[in-house]
Design a protein around this motif. Structure first.
Motif, PDB file in Angstrom:
ATOM      1  N   PHE A   1      -9.540  -1.187  -0.973  1.00 49.45           N
ATOM      2  CA  PHE A   1      -8.719  -0.562   0.061  1.00 49.45           C
ATOM      3  C   PHE A   1      -7.710   0.404  -0.563  1.00 49.45           C
ATOM      4  CE2 PHE A   1      -5.086  -0.412   2.980  1.00 49.45           C
ATOM      5  CZ  PHE A   1      -5.723   0.091   4.100  1.00 49.45           C
ATOM      6  N   HIS A   2      -7.164   0.053  -1.710  1.00 50.92           N
ATOM      7  CA  HIS A   2      -6.228   0.956  -2.387  1.00 50.92           C
ATOM      8  C   HIS A   2      -6.910   2.264  -2.781  1.00 50.92           C
ATOM      9  CE1 HIS A   2      -3.692  -2.755  -3.638  1.00 50.92           C
ATOM     10  NE2 HIS A   2      -3.332  -2.303  -2.466  1.00 50.92           N
ATOM     11  N   LYS A   3      -8.161   2.193  -3.177  1.00 51.51           N
ATOM     12  CA  LYS A   3      -8.904   3.416  -3.496  1.00 51.51           C
ATOM     13  C   LYS A   3      -9.046   4.281  -2.245  1.00 51.51           C
ATOM     14  CE  LYS A   3     -11.363   1.512  -7.387  1.00 51.51           C
ATOM     15  NZ  LYS A   3     -11.572   2.420  -8.491  1.00 51.51           N
ATOM     16  N   TYR A   4      -9.308   3.639  -1.109  1.00 55.32           N
ATOM     17  CA  TYR A   4      -9.398   4.377   0.149  1.00 55.32           C
ATOM     18  C   TYR A   4      -8.057   5.033   0.476  1.00 55.32           C
ATOM     19  CZ  TYR A   4      -9.459   5.237   5.151  1.00 55.32           C
ATOM     20  OH  TYR A   4      -9.327   5.832   6.382  1.00 55.32           O
ATOM     21  N   VAL A   5      -6.983   4.278   0.353  1.00 54.46           N
ATOM     22  CA  VAL A   5      -5.652   4.820   0.635  1.00 54.46           C
ATOM     23  C   VAL A   5      -5.360   5.998  -0.295  1.00 54.46           C
ATOM     24  CG1 VAL A   5      -3.165   4.329   0.490  1.00 54.46           C
ATOM     25  CG2 VAL A   5      -4.690   2.696   1.585  1.00 54.46           C
ATOM     26  N   ASP A   6      -5.704   5.852  -1.553  1.00 55.20           N
ATOM     27  CA  ASP A   6      -5.428   6.886  -2.535  1.00 55.20           C
ATOM     28  C   ASP A   6      -6.158   8.188  -2.226  1.00 55.20           C
ATOM     29  OD1 ASP A   6      -3.886   7.453  -4.778  1.00 55.20           O
ATOM     30  OD2 ASP A   6      -5.511   7.034  -6.171  1.00 55.20           O
TER      31      ASP A   6
ATOM     32  N   ASP B   1       0.802  -1.222   0.000  1.00 53.56           N
ATOM     33  CA  ASP B   1       0.000   0.000   0.000  1.00 53.56           C
ATOM     34  C   ASP B   1       0.836   1.274   0.000  1.00 53.56           C
ATOM     35  OD1 ASP B   1      -2.209  -1.671   0.104  1.00 53.56           O
ATOM     36  OD2 ASP B   1      -2.269  -1.643   2.281  1.00 53.56           O
ATOM     37  N   LEU B   2       1.924   1.283   0.726  1.00 57.56           N
ATOM     38  CA  LEU B   2       2.719   2.502   0.821  1.00 57.56           C
ATOM     39  C   LEU B   2       3.841   2.571  -0.216  1.00 57.56           C
ATOM     40  CD1 LEU B   2       2.972   2.975   4.678  1.00 57.56           C
ATOM     41  CD2 LEU B   2       1.321   3.955   3.069  1.00 57.56           C
ATOM     42  N   LEU B   3       4.488   1.474  -0.486  1.00 56.73           N
ATOM     43  CA  LEU B   3       5.610   1.506  -1.427  1.00 56.73           C
ATOM     44  C   LEU B   3       5.174   1.250  -2.867  1.00 56.73           C
ATOM     45  CD1 LEU B   3       8.319  -0.345   0.678  1.00 56.73           C
ATOM     46  CD2 LEU B   3       8.078   2.106   0.290  1.00 56.73           C
ATOM     47  N   ILE B   4       4.617   0.105  -3.124  1.00 56.68           N
ATOM     48  CA  ILE B   4       4.315  -0.273  -4.501  1.00 56.68           C
ATOM     49  C   ILE B   4       3.130   0.514  -5.055  1.00 56.68           C
ATOM     50  CG2 ILE B   4       3.532  -2.167  -5.974  1.00 56.68           C
ATOM     51  CD1 ILE B   4       5.333  -3.963  -4.198  1.00 56.68           C
ATOM     52  N   PHE B   5       2.031   0.586  -4.316  1.00 54.01           N
ATOM     53  CA  PHE B   5       0.855   1.286  -4.829  1.00 54.01           C
ATOM     54  C   PHE B   5       1.153   2.741  -5.156  1.00 54.01           C
ATOM     55  CE2 PHE B   5      -3.073   3.769  -3.936  1.00 54.01           C
ATOM     56  CZ  PHE B   5      -3.760   3.402  -5.075  1.00 54.01           C
ATOM     57  N   LEU B   6       1.918   3.401  -4.328  1.00 60.16           N
ATOM     58  CA  LEU B   6       2.190   4.818  -4.556  1.00 60.16           C
ATOM     59  C   LEU B   6       3.256   5.077  -5.619  1.00 60.16           C
ATOM     60  CD1 LEU B   6       1.994   6.212  -0.939  1.00 60.16           C
ATOM     61  CD2 LEU B   6       0.299   6.380  -2.762  1.00 60.16           C
ATOM     62  N   HIS B   7       4.084   4.079  -5.917  1.00 60.50           N
ATOM     63  CA  HIS B   7       5.205   4.314  -6.829  1.00 60.50           C
ATOM     64  C   HIS B   7       5.209   3.411  -8.054  1.00 60.50           C
ATOM     65  CE1 HIS B   7       6.512   5.828  -2.860  1.00 60.50           C
ATOM     66  NE2 HIS B   7       6.911   6.839  -3.603  1.00 60.50           N
ATOM     67  N   ALA B   8       4.133   2.712  -8.327  1.00 59.60           N
ATOM     68  CA  ALA B   8       4.104   1.770  -9.446  1.00 59.60           C
ATOM     69  C   ALA B   8       3.668   2.413 -10.757  1.00 59.60           C
ATOM     70  CB  ALA B   8       3.183   0.600  -9.115  1.00 59.60           C
ATOM     71  N   GLY B   9       3.523   3.696 -10.772  1.00 60.02           N
ATOM     72  CA  GLY B   9       3.115   4.384 -11.994  1.00 60.02           C
ATOM     73  C   GLY B   9       2.913   5.849 -11.699  1.00 60.02           C
TER      74      GLY B   9
END
Length: 131
Positions: free
Chosen positions: A113-118, A49-57
C-alpha cells in the motif's frame, strides 16, 4: 480525490483482513470488527501513510521510508485492535493473539500500500511522472 480512493482501498484491505482474522477465526462480532477496521484505517492512514511514510527519510529512499512506516503501522494496528477489542469485548487477554495475527498480516499489505501511495497518491512528492 486521490486520498479518498486511497482511504477506501486501505479500508477494504483492513476490513478484509480483520473480517478473516477477527470475525471468522476468533468470533469477534461483525459490527465490532467494522468499527475496529475504521479506527485502524483512519489512524494509520493519517499517521503512518501521510506523516511518517512521507517524512521518515529522503523522498528518493522509498525502501527506508517504507520500512519505518510499516513498523509504525504494525505497532499502531496491534495497539488499536487490542485496545478497541478489549473495550468492546471486555477481556484483555483474549484479544492479544487476534491483534498480533491481524497486525502481522496488515503489515505485509501495508508494504504494498505504501508503494501505491508513493507512486499514485503522492507522486508529486517524489517528482514521479503519473499516468
Amino acid at each position: 480525490m486521490n486520498h479518498v480512493i486511497a482511504f477506501i482501498i486501505k479500508f477494504v484491505m483492513v476490513a478484509a483482513v480483520l473480517l478473516i482474522v477477527l470475525t471468522w477465526a476468533f468470533d469477534v462480532p461483525l459490527v465490532d470488527t467494522l468499527l475496529i477496521s475504521l479506527a485502524v484505517t483512519a489512524v494509520s492512514y493519517v499517521m503512518g501513510d501521510l506523516l511518517i511514510f512521507l517524512h521518515a527519510g529522503k523522498p528518493e529512499d522509498q525502501s527506508t521510508r517504507n520500512s519505518i512506516a510499516s513498523f509504525v503501522d504494525f505497532v499502531t494496528a496491534f495497539l488499536l485492535i487490542w485496545l478497541i477489542g478489549q473495550i468492546l469485548s471486555g477481556t484483555m487477554s483474549e484479544m492479544v493473539a487476534p491483534a498480533l495475527i491481524a497486525a502481522l498480516v496488515l503489515t505485509a499489505g501495508e508494504w504494498f500500500f505504501h508503494k501505491y501511495v508513493d507512486y499514485k497518491v503522492m507522486a508529486g512528492y517524489n517528482n514521479y511522472k503519473t499516468g
